[in-house]
Design an enzyme around this catalytic site. Structure first.
Site, PDB file in Angstrom:
ATOM      1  N   GLY A 215      18.729 -59.669  35.703  1.00  0.00           N
ATOM      2  CA  GLY A 215      17.799 -59.054  34.834  1.00  0.00           C
ATOM      3  C   GLY A 215      17.629 -59.834  33.415  1.00  0.00           C
ATOM      4  O   GLY A 215      17.850 -61.034  33.521  1.00  0.00           O
ATOM      5  N   ILE A 216      16.875 -59.466  32.343  1.00  0.00           N
ATOM      6  CA  ILE A 216      16.978 -60.073  31.445  1.00  0.00           C
ATOM      7  C   ILE A 216      17.510 -59.479  30.056  1.00  0.00           C
ATOM      8  O   ILE A 216      17.933 -58.303  30.367  1.00  0.00           O
ATOM      9  CB  ILE A 216      15.356 -59.897  30.814  1.00  0.00           C
ATOM     10  N   ALA A 218      20.939 -59.883  26.991  1.00  0.00           N
ATOM     11  CA  ALA A 218      22.094 -60.295  26.609  1.00  0.00           C
ATOM     12  C   ALA A 218      23.102 -60.268  27.894  1.00  0.00           C
ATOM     13  O   ALA A 218      24.151 -61.224  27.773  1.00  0.00           O
ATOM     14  CB  ALA A 218      22.811 -59.844  25.301  1.00  0.00           C
ATOM     15  N   ILE A 219      23.188 -59.160  28.522  1.00  0.00           N
ATOM     16  CA  ILE A 219      24.347 -59.011  29.562  1.00  0.00           C
ATOM     17  C   ILE A 219      24.029 -59.909  30.703  1.00  0.00           C
ATOM     18  O   ILE A 219      25.095 -60.662  30.966  1.00  0.00           O
ATOM     19  CB  ILE A 219      24.218 -57.592  29.993  1.00  0.00           C
ATOM     20  N   GLU A 238      13.781 -61.664  40.577  1.00  0.00           N
ATOM     21  CA  GLU A 238      12.265 -61.549  40.247  1.00  0.00           C
ATOM     22  C   GLU A 238      11.858 -62.433  38.890  1.00  0.00           C
ATOM     23  O   GLU A 238      10.747 -63.084  38.646  1.00  0.00           O
ATOM     24  CB  GLU A 238      11.926 -59.916  39.696  1.00  0.00           C
ATOM     25  N   GLY A 336      12.020 -54.690  38.734  1.00  0.00           N
ATOM     26  CA  GLY A 336      12.620 -54.876  40.087  1.00  0.00           C
ATOM     27  C   GLY A 336      13.852 -54.103  40.529  1.00  0.00           C
ATOM     28  O   GLY A 336      14.709 -54.420  41.324  1.00  0.00           O
TER      29      GLY A 336
HETATM   30  N1  COA Z   1      21.141 -42.697  24.310  1.00  0.00           N
HETATM   31  C1  COA Z   1      20.335 -42.914  23.317  1.00  0.00           C
HETATM   32  N2  COA Z   1      19.399 -43.967  23.127  1.00  0.00           N
HETATM   33  C2  COA Z   1      19.620 -45.235  23.852  1.00  0.00           C
HETATM   34  C3  COA Z   1      20.709 -44.976  24.862  1.00  0.00           C
HETATM   35  C4  COA Z   1      21.326 -43.823  25.225  1.00  0.00           C
HETATM   36  N3  COA Z   1      22.351 -43.662  26.032  1.00  0.00           N
HETATM   37  N4  COA Z   1      20.743 -46.299  25.607  1.00  0.00           N
HETATM   38  C5  COA Z   1      19.905 -46.922  25.027  1.00  0.00           C
HETATM   39  N5  COA Z   1      19.119 -46.416  23.940  1.00  0.00           N
HETATM   40  C6  COA Z   1      18.156 -46.651  23.231  1.00  0.00           C
HETATM   41  C7  COA Z   1      18.692 -47.788  21.945  1.00  0.00           C
HETATM   42  O1  COA Z   1      19.047 -47.402  21.280  1.00  0.00           O
HETATM   43  C8  COA Z   1      17.179 -48.709  21.742  1.00  0.00           C
HETATM   44  O2  COA Z   1      16.375 -47.780  21.015  1.00  0.00           O
HETATM   45  P1  COA Z   1      15.804 -48.442  19.712  1.00  0.00           P
HETATM   46  O3  COA Z   1      14.665 -49.595  20.676  1.00  0.00           O
HETATM   47  O4  COA Z   1      15.046 -47.337  19.058  1.00  0.00           O
HETATM   48  O5  COA Z   1      16.709 -49.227  18.977  1.00  0.00           O
HETATM   49  C9  COA Z   1      16.509 -48.391  23.068  1.00  0.00           C
HETATM   50  O6  COA Z   1      17.163 -47.428  23.891  1.00  0.00           O
HETATM   51  C10 COA Z   1      16.779 -49.797  24.082  1.00  0.00           C
HETATM   52  O7  COA Z   1      18.257 -49.826  24.335  1.00  0.00           O
HETATM   53  P2  COA Z   1      18.811 -51.373  24.343  1.00  0.00           P
HETATM   54  O8  COA Z   1      20.143 -50.993  24.580  1.00  0.00           O
HETATM   55  O9  COA Z   1      18.447 -52.212  23.198  1.00  0.00           O
HETATM   56  O10 COA Z   1      18.179 -51.896  25.613  1.00  0.00           O
HETATM   57  P3  COA Z   1      18.246 -53.327  26.173  1.00  0.00           P
HETATM   58  O11 COA Z   1      17.111 -54.004  25.642  1.00  0.00           O
HETATM   59  O12 COA Z   1      19.527 -53.746  26.361  1.00  0.00           O
HETATM   60  O13 COA Z   1      17.629 -52.894  27.656  1.00  0.00           O
HETATM   61  C11 COA Z   1      17.243 -51.436  29.550  1.00  0.00           C
HETATM   62  C12 COA Z   1      18.105 -52.114  28.631  1.00  0.00           C
HETATM   63  C13 COA Z   1      17.961 -50.431  30.533  1.00  0.00           C
HETATM   64  C14 COA Z   1      16.271 -50.634  28.539  1.00  0.00           C
HETATM   65  C15 COA Z   1      16.638 -52.596  30.452  1.00  0.00           C
HETATM   66  O14 COA Z   1      17.692 -53.474  31.221  1.00  0.00           O
HETATM   67  C16 COA Z   1      15.212 -52.020  31.366  1.00  0.00           C
HETATM   68  O15 COA Z   1      14.263 -51.863  30.950  1.00  0.00           O
HETATM   69  N6  COA Z   1      16.046 -51.860  32.625  1.00  0.00           N
HETATM   70  C17 COA Z   1      15.049 -51.361  33.655  1.00  0.00           C
HETATM   71  C18 COA Z   1      14.235 -52.435  34.197  1.00  0.00           C
HETATM   72  C19 COA Z   1      15.238 -53.473  35.067  1.00  0.00           C
HETATM   73  O16 COA Z   1      16.426 -53.289  35.289  1.00  0.00           O
HETATM   74  N7  COA Z   1      14.394 -54.393  35.519  1.00  0.00           N
HETATM   75  C20 COA Z   1      15.013 -55.552  36.491  1.00  0.00           C
HETATM   76  C21 COA Z   1      15.413 -56.670  35.811  1.00  0.00           C
HETATM   77  S1  COA Z   1      13.998 -57.437  34.599  1.00  0.00           S
END
Ligand code: COA
Length: 432
Positions: A215-216, A218-219, A238, A336
């Site tokens: 995915g996209i 830091a992880i 993807e 995806g």
């Molecule tokens: N409880 C409350 N808030 C939470 C939370 C939780 N358990 N987990 C995350 N959040 C909040 C964060 O505080 C952040 O809020 P903010 O924008 O107001 O600061 C927001 O949700 C995003 O969290 P973050 O940890 O910064 O997200 P990320 O950029 O690391 O992305 C996903 C994580 C899950 C959102 C992202 O991986 C995603 O959209 N996944 C689904 C799509 C996917 O997997 N596609 C395939 C690969 S591209």
């Protein structure tokens, strides 16, 4: 001079002239992510007074999304297939909509329910035969362009000419706007100690010869840091970003053991810096394809040893995964994630990983007894397998609910394990 060159010249116009062909009530499909044709979207927003109720449809929002501004609510309405920072507020405030859809089904959506009257495209300059490449965003963009009534293309000398099923002929374009402006770039993220620990745990599940979907963020980039000693890795993803280039240059990724598209990295879109865009330019090692091929779970499943790594927001004690919303608040889209989870699960020796920090901002446990009210399950407990945090790996498939809960609590942040253990005891009538 070949015919297509005359045709090309006849179609040249300015961005301002091109967007006048958008009419009130039209649906406009836009190339997304780093491929957004900013020259065209900016010109469209500048021409807002000429429109009423223009529907803007796209996936990952990385640009300014000026059409989401409250004062333009009568001119534009955004229908989002994946929310980003610039579009969330419009959806939250009811000035836009979100359509849940698997990434591999988006081409079908444009072919059926969301027929685009206008497609805004961002392409490489034509080659000797008059073919322009969709460059960093082939995914739904090529299928959408094929069915649109009107195709407006920004031709940009900075758009890499990516190879694969990634071309459109000048004769298929209606209006052409030239401009060598920089593409949107996504700088490699800063990787924290927590992300490093997650990356290390994920890497422990990856073997020489595996094919990766990343995915996209830091992880995934942290995972790549721990793959430097591996051999013969492949890419069927993807998307990918700069981290992959580093492992290609180090000889770790060579696609030599892939059983499908051997020798080639396969992707639907790209997000990174100029380094990535230069690497993919005219590079036969990289095959860019529409997403209804790359993300089709049946195509994914044909890849042996596919490891899919995605991220999420919450996992409950049954293994239900929430990835796109925080309670009722929609924050992204499925992308995806489910395409790859299902495809990897169906394939030979496939492994699916949900990787996440054990807490959000250090204060909220991501492993919870119950998902938040209003949240939507993204990956079901039937599909989930490995869940990874900085504290370890929980393997869930073929395990009872009781075993799953135990294994998940063991990788929760230590500060939250006691309260999760209390829930465990209530639910399973057994001491933790
Ligand atoms: N409880 C409350 N808030 C939470 C939370 C939780 N358990 N987990 C995350 N959040 C909040 C964060 O505080 C952040 O809020 P903010 O924008 O107001 O600061 C927001 O949700 C995003 O969290 P973050 O940890 O910064 O997200 P990320 O950029 O690391 O992305 C996903 C994580 C899950 C959102 C992202 O991986 C995603 O959209 N996944 C689904 C799509 C996917 O997997 N596609 C395939 C690969 S591209």
């Amino acid at each position: 001079m070949k015919n297509w060159m005359d045709d090309y010249k006849r179609k040249l116009c300015t961005a301002e002239e091109a967007v006048r062909h958008i009419k009130s009530g039209d649906r406009v499909g836009v190339t997304h992510a780093t491929g957004e044709p900013v020259l065209l979207t900016d010109a469209m927003v500048a021409n807002a007074d000429a429109y009423r109720d223009v529907e803007i449809v796209h996936m990952v929002a990385m640009g300014k999304a000026g059409y989401c501004r409250p004062e333009l609510a009568k001119n534009f309405r955004h229908n989002s297939l994946f929310l980003g920072g610039s579009t969330r507020k419009a959806i939250e405030e009811g000035r836009g909509d979100f359509t849940p859809v698997y990434f591999h089904k988006i081409p079908d959506l444009f072919r059926t329910t969301l027929h685009p009257n206008v497609a805004l495209l961002h392409l490489s300059p034509p080659d000797d035969h008059g073919y322009c490449s969709f460059g960093v965003s082939v995914d739904y963009t090529k299928p959408m362009a094929e069915v649109a009534d009107i195709r407006i293309a920004h031709i940009n000398g900075n758009m890499p000419r990516t190879l694969g099923d990634s071309f459109i002929h000048v004769s298929r374009l209606d209006y052409i706007v030239e401009g060598d402006v920089p593409l949107i770039e996504l700088a490699p993220p800063k990787i924290s100690d927590v992300e490093q620990a997650i990356g290390k745990n994920c890497a422990s599940l990856i073997e020489d010869g595996d094919t990766l979907q990343l995915g996209i963020g830091a992880i995934p980039d942290a995972v790549l840091l721990f793959l430097k000693e591996k051999k013969a890795l492949g890419i069927h993803s993807e998307m990918f970003s700069d981290g992959v280039v580093e492992l290609v240059e180090a000889g770790v990724i060579d696609n030599s053991r892939k059983n499908v598209h051997r020798g080639k990295s396969v992707a639907a879109f790209l997000m990174g810096t100029r380094r990535l865009y230069d690497y993919v330019h005219n590079n036969p090692e990289v095959q860019m394809m529409p997403v209804d091929y790359v993300n089709d779970p049946v195509v994914i499943a044909r890849n042996d040893n596919l490891v899919s790594i995605n991220s999420c927001v919450q996992v409950d004690l049954f293994g239900q995964v929430v990835s796109t919303s925080v309670g009722l608040r929609q924050i992204s889209g499925v992308g995806g994630q489910v395409d790859f989870v299902r495809g990897a699960n169906m394939g030979r020796n496939g492994r699916t990983i949900m990787a996440m920090p054990a807490t959000s901002k250090g204060t909220i446990s991501k492993i919870v007894p119950f998902i938040d009210e209003g949240a939507a399950v993204t990956t079901s407990r039937y599909d989930v397998n490995y869940v990874v945090t900085e504290y370890g790996v929980a393997q869930l498939q073929r395990k009872t609910l009781r075993q799953r809960a135990r294994d998940l609590i063991a990788i929760a942040h230590p500060d939250f394990r006691d309260e999760l253990a209390v829930e465990f005891e209530k639910r399973f009538h057994e001491a933790f």
